[in-house]
Design an enzyme around this catalytic site. Structure first.
Site, short mmCIF file in Angstrom:
data_model
loop_
_atom_site.label_atom_id
_atom_site.label_comp_id
_atom_site.label_asym_id
_atom_site.label_seq_id
_atom_site.Cartn_x
_atom_site.Cartn_y
_atom_site.Cartn_z
N TYR A 47 58.21 9.04 8.87
CA TYR A 47 56.99 9.62 9.79
C TYR A 47 56.73 9.10 10.98
O TYR A 47 56.11 9.44 11.91
CB TYR A 47 55.71 9.32 8.91
CG TYR A 47 55.54 9.95 7.33
CD1 TYR A 47 56.40 10.63 7.18
CD2 TYR A 47 54.57 9.46 6.54
CE1 TYR A 47 56.40 11.21 5.83
CE2 TYR A 47 54.28 9.78 5.33
CZ TYR A 47 55.30 10.67 4.77
OH TYR A 47 55.17 11.28 3.47
N HIS A 104 62.05 7.36 -0.68
CA HIS A 104 61.29 8.56 -0.61
C HIS A 104 62.02 9.75 -0.96
O HIS A 104 61.12 10.63 -1.48
CB HIS A 104 61.36 8.66 1.12
CG HIS A 104 60.48 9.57 1.93
ND1 HIS A 104 60.08 9.48 3.12
CD2 HIS A 104 59.76 10.63 1.39
CE1 HIS A 104 58.92 10.35 3.43
NE2 HIS A 104 58.86 11.06 2.33
N1 LIG Z 1 56.93 11.68 -0.55
C1 LIG Z 1 56.89 12.74 -0.08
O1 LIG Z 1 58.15 13.40 0.21
C2 LIG Z 1 55.77 13.30 0.70
C3 LIG Z 1 55.88 14.70 1.34
C4 LIG Z 1 54.95 15.34 1.85
C5 LIG Z 1 53.67 14.49 1.99
N2 LIG Z 1 53.73 13.33 1.61
C6 LIG Z 1 52.36 12.39 1.91
O2 LIG Z 1 51.12 12.99 1.20
C7 LIG Z 1 50.24 13.02 2.35
C8 LIG Z 1 49.36 14.37 2.08
O3 LIG Z 1 50.15 15.55 2.04
P1 LIG Z 1 50.38 16.58 3.11
O4 LIG Z 1 50.12 15.90 4.33
O5 LIG Z 1 51.79 17.39 3.22
O6 LIG Z 1 49.44 17.56 3.01
P2 LIG Z 1 47.74 17.84 2.40
O7 LIG Z 1 47.02 16.61 2.40
O8 LIG Z 1 47.89 18.63 0.98
O9 LIG Z 1 47.07 18.78 3.40
C9 LIG Z 1 46.72 18.34 4.90
C10 LIG Z 1 46.55 19.63 5.57
O10 LIG Z 1 45.13 19.92 5.01
C11 LIG Z 1 44.05 19.97 6.22
N3 LIG Z 1 42.87 19.46 5.36
C12 LIG Z 1 42.46 17.96 5.04
N4 LIG Z 1 41.42 18.01 4.56
C13 LIG Z 1 40.82 19.16 4.36
C14 LIG Z 1 39.71 19.70 3.98
N5 LIG Z 1 38.79 18.83 3.30
N6 LIG Z 1 39.41 21.10 4.05
C15 LIG Z 1 40.27 21.85 4.45
N7 LIG Z 1 41.51 21.46 5.10
C16 LIG Z 1 41.94 19.87 5.05
C17 LIG Z 1 44.57 19.25 7.05
O11 LIG Z 1 44.09 19.92 8.39
P3 LIG Z 1 43.21 19.06 9.47
O12 LIG Z 1 44.01 17.78 9.73
O13 LIG Z 1 42.90 19.95 10.44
O14 LIG Z 1 42.05 18.29 8.56
C18 LIG Z 1 46.01 19.37 6.90
O15 LIG Z 1 46.75 20.41 7.67
C19 LIG Z 1 51.03 13.29 3.65
O16 LIG Z 1 50.15 13.06 4.86
C20 LIG Z 1 52.00 12.00 3.14
O17 LIG Z 1 51.40 10.86 3.37
C21 LIG Z 1 54.76 12.62 0.90
#
Ligand SMILES: NC(=O)c1ccc[n+]([C@@H]2O[C@H](COP(=O)([O-])OP(=O)(O)OC[C@H]3O[C@@H](n4cnc5c(N)ncnc54)[C@H](OP(=O)(O)O)[C@@H]3O)[C@@H](O)[C@H]2O)c1
Length: 271
Positions: A47, A104
């Site tokens: 990241y 990861h």
């Molecule tokens: N291990 C892996 O391979 C892997 C892969 C992917 C992700 N991850 C981890 O998991 C975390 C979360 O997953 P993600 O970032 O993919 O997606 P997520 O948390 O499901 O979604 C994030 C998105 O949702 C929006 N959002 C957040 N809160 C909201 C709400 N209350 N209402 C409406 N929209 C909302 C955010 O926009 P705004 O910023 O505009 O609020 C952003 O665009 C990552 O940040 C990372 O740390 C790990």
């Protein structure tokens, strides 16, 4: 903050995801998240924000209460590379130790036993307090369980109502591992879903909160990300209400083929 227990380790059930957060904004959001009550922060070497995450954790003044996860990139899974990578992560984070260190993505070109041997060594030498995996399939979990000399406490996987993950969730639990859901609000797609919105209205909650509650009510840890300070509290506020059995079932019915967001073909390309 409620926690999920796995092999004697406690994982706060709501964490803060930091993928795509950068620079001062990232540090500020991490600090603010901790001030609001988050006790679990998720980052990764890939990241490119470990420095800012560490800065935010230190600025909160609550380092000792916060569990920080970071992850080793799939290009760094050969033992010597893994060791180098973990030391670099720790130097970027500027923390005493990594609380939870994950692989990861699996890399089929490096024998799993070698990678897990190196991961265990990082724990034994005090660089990491606990270790686990991410994006592991049922077959990989079985293999990992056989070859790891140290307990693996979690499998971090994509998990939300639009994707059926029952098999890998069951396999993770069968191995005594916690399930940590990434992309738990389906990258924002929960918002605007008619069913989640309707159920939310009956509880006075948003669709995103219902989506997160569907996971936490199953004992699955969630790590939603937001770049908006005002959404930090909203995403934290998903554990103070209960969905009925009928609502849980209705939400499970949202799963569909093609519901996966993060592309798995990504993994084998890392060699
Ligand atoms: N291990 C892996 O391979 C892997 C892969 C992917 C992700 N991850 C981890 O998991 C975390 C979360 O997953 P993600 O970032 O993919 O997606 P997520 O948390 O499901 O979604 C994030 C998105 O949702 C929006 N959002 C957040 N809160 C909201 C709400 N209350 N209402 C409406 N929209 C909302 C955010 O926009 P705004 O910023 O505009 O609020 C952003 O665009 C990552 O940040 C990372 O740390 C790990």
């Amino acid at each position: 903050m409620q926690s999920v227990e796995a092999k004697g380790f406690s994982i706060p059930i709501v964490g803060f995801g930091t993928w795509a957060l950068r620079g001062r904004d990232c540090a500020r959001l991490v600090e603010q998240a901790i001030r609001l009550g988050y006790r679990h922060i998720d980052t990764a070497q890939m990241y490119d924000n470990e420095r800012e995450v560490g800065e935010g954790v230190r600025a909160s003044g609550k380092r000792s209460e916060v569990m920080v996860t970071t992850k080793v990139a799939p290009t760094m899974l050969a033992p010597h590379d893994l060791e180098r990578s973990v030391k670099a992560s720790l130097a970027h984070l500027r923390l005493d130790a990594i609380d939870l260190l994950l692989i990861h993505w699996p890399n089929p070109r490096v024998p799993l036993a070698e990678t897990l041997g190196a991961l265990a060594k990082m724990k034994q030498e005090g660089y990491a307090k606990q270790i686990g995996v991410s994006n592991f399939t049922v077959a990989l979990l079985d293999e990992a369980d056989k070859v790891s000399s140290e307990p693996l406490v979690c499998n971090q996987i994509e998990c939300h109502p639009f994707l059926d993950q029952d098999k890998v969730v069951a396999a993770s639990r069968a191995h005594g591992m916690a399930v940590v859901a990434y992309s738990p609000i389906a990258r924002g797609n929960a918002s605007g879903d008619a069913l989640l919105e309707r159920i939310g209205k009956t509880h006075g909650k948003s669709a995103a909160q219902v989506c997160l509650r569907w996971l936490t009510q199953q004992g699955i840890v969630v790590i939603p990300r937001t770049s908006k300070v005002e959404r930090l509290a909203e995403n934290l506020g998903n554990v103070d209400f209960d969905l009925s059995d009928a609502e849980m079932k209705e939400i499970a019915g949202l799963a569909r083929p093609g519901g996966r967001i993060v592309d798995w073909s990504y993994s084998p390309k890392w060699d």
